[in-house]
Design a protein around this motif. Structure first.
Motif: not given
Length: 382
Positions: A97, A93, A20, A75, A101, A69-71
């Motif tokens: 999250s 993270v 992150l 991914k 992941l 910051d976008d999971i």
């Protein structure tokens, strides 16, 4: 970012790092803000170290980093890297999250948690093929509680912030204070937005009025107020926790066991001090490097059993050979206690014994954990 080497190699080890971005908080003084490359710099140095010896052994290491910051983006990066053959991942993270992941990355890949200190990840949220090089809040709390016991400081005044990280650390501290039979004489939450840079000498004494206490234990992971507590409390007492006397995985004041050269190499390259997160990332890459060097193989199926066996002992500038706990993948390690200018002590302290390994007196022990991740090597690690 990719750190390449021009040497042709027989064993290629590529490591992906998912992290992150560092949050920017204007209320925090610039000198206390987290570096933008926190953790990433430690991994980069470890890759450089690995390539330094790897070029003589026919081994090549590379690091790829994705920060978002976008999971979903993280991914997608993880899936692409896995399809490209990457099987080692450093993860920095939050807990939700990290769980996401781990579900997105097939279990034959090995993950290293290098930044998340959540006790649940070591106790009940048991992620397969996931090792923890970051200290847990429980390890930090145990180190502080042992120091308090050694110094015979039993009456504790707890002060904490309101963030999720503060609450997680607070829960761990309360558990460990109870375990070591300390008495919490008072507890307060700092939920003000006062600019203490101008009013600390007036606000803090009033806030810390309480019954007689031996020490103030402050938990302020965001550096919003904790730095103003030392020397300003109502009673002249030591301040420990996230400020004052700290317990963490690493600090720039650690210079023993060859660490001063290690610190200098990091500072010269990145123009700042190494943090605990940098160290956790460095030691994660170093773990893979140690196994690959010993085995001359880079596949997880060979490397992971070696890391979890009694043959694996990692030298990492802490005065003890480090190993991983087989039940939850936590890296066993000593914990330095320090202030801004000097190393004060190192936990575990003499007299705090353990039937298996005295390092296991810090953090979640096997009996306290529901995790049984690496059963095939449990006997070898005892």
């Amino acid at each position: 970012m990719i750190i390449p080497t021009s040497v042709s190699a027989e064993v290629n080890v590529r490591i992906g790092m998912l992290r992150l971005p560092v949050e920017e908080t204007r209320a925090v003084p610039e000198y206390l803000r987290e570096p933008e490359n926190n953790g990433e710099a430690g991994a980069e140095l470890s890759i450089i170290d690995a390539n330094g010896t790897g070029k003589f052994l026919g081994q090549k290491y590379a690091l790829i980093v994705e920060t978002s910051d976008d999971i979903h983006r993280l991914k997608q990066a993880a899936t692409k890297w896995y399809n490209d053959g990457i099987r080692y991942f450093l993860i920095d993270v939050d807990t939700a999250s990290l769980v996401a992941l781990r579900k997105a990355i097939p279990e034959d890949a090995l993950l290293f948690n290098v930044g998340n200190q959540d006790v649940a990840l070591r106790a009940e949220t048991c992620l397969p093929n996931t090792l923890q090089t970051a200290l847990s809040y429980a390890m930090q709390g145990d180190a502080l509680s042992q120091w308090l016991r050694v110094k015979r400081l039993n009456k504790i005044f707890l002060v904490s912030g309101v963030t999720a990280a503060d609450n997680a650390y607070l829960d761990a501290v309360k558990t460990t204070l109870k375990k070591y039979n300390h008495n919490v004489v008072d507890e307060k939450v700092w939920d003000f937005d006062t600019d203490l840079r101008r009013s600390a000498s007036a606000e803090i004494p009033l806030f810390t009025q309480a019954g007689n206490y031996d020490a103030v234990l402050v938990i302020d992971e965001s550096n919003l107020f904790g730095q103003h507590l030392p020397y300003n409390t109502w009673l002249p007492r030591p301040v420990i926790g996230t400020h004052g006397l700290r317990a963490d995985g690493w600090s720039y004041v650690v210079e023993q066991f060859g660490a001063i050269q290690f610190q200098n190499r990091f500072t010269k390259r990145f123009d700042r001090h190494m943090t605990a997160k940098d160290y956790a990332a460095w030691v994660a890459v170093r773990s893979v490097n140690e196994a690959v060097t010993a085995l001359n193989k880079g596949d997880v199926e060979t490397v992971l059993p070696f890391i979890m066996s009694d043959r694996f002992q990692l030298a990492a500038y802490k005065g003890r050979k480090l190993t991983y706990r087989p039940w939850n993948g936590q890296l066993r390690q000593t914990v330095p206690l320090f202030d801004a200018q000097a190393l004060v002590a190192t936990a575990p302290f003499e007299g705090f014994l353990h039937p298996r390994n005295e390092l296991d007196s810090l953090g979640i022990d096997e009996a306290q954990s529901q995790c049984r991740l690496f059963k095939f090597n449990t006997a070898n690690n005892q």
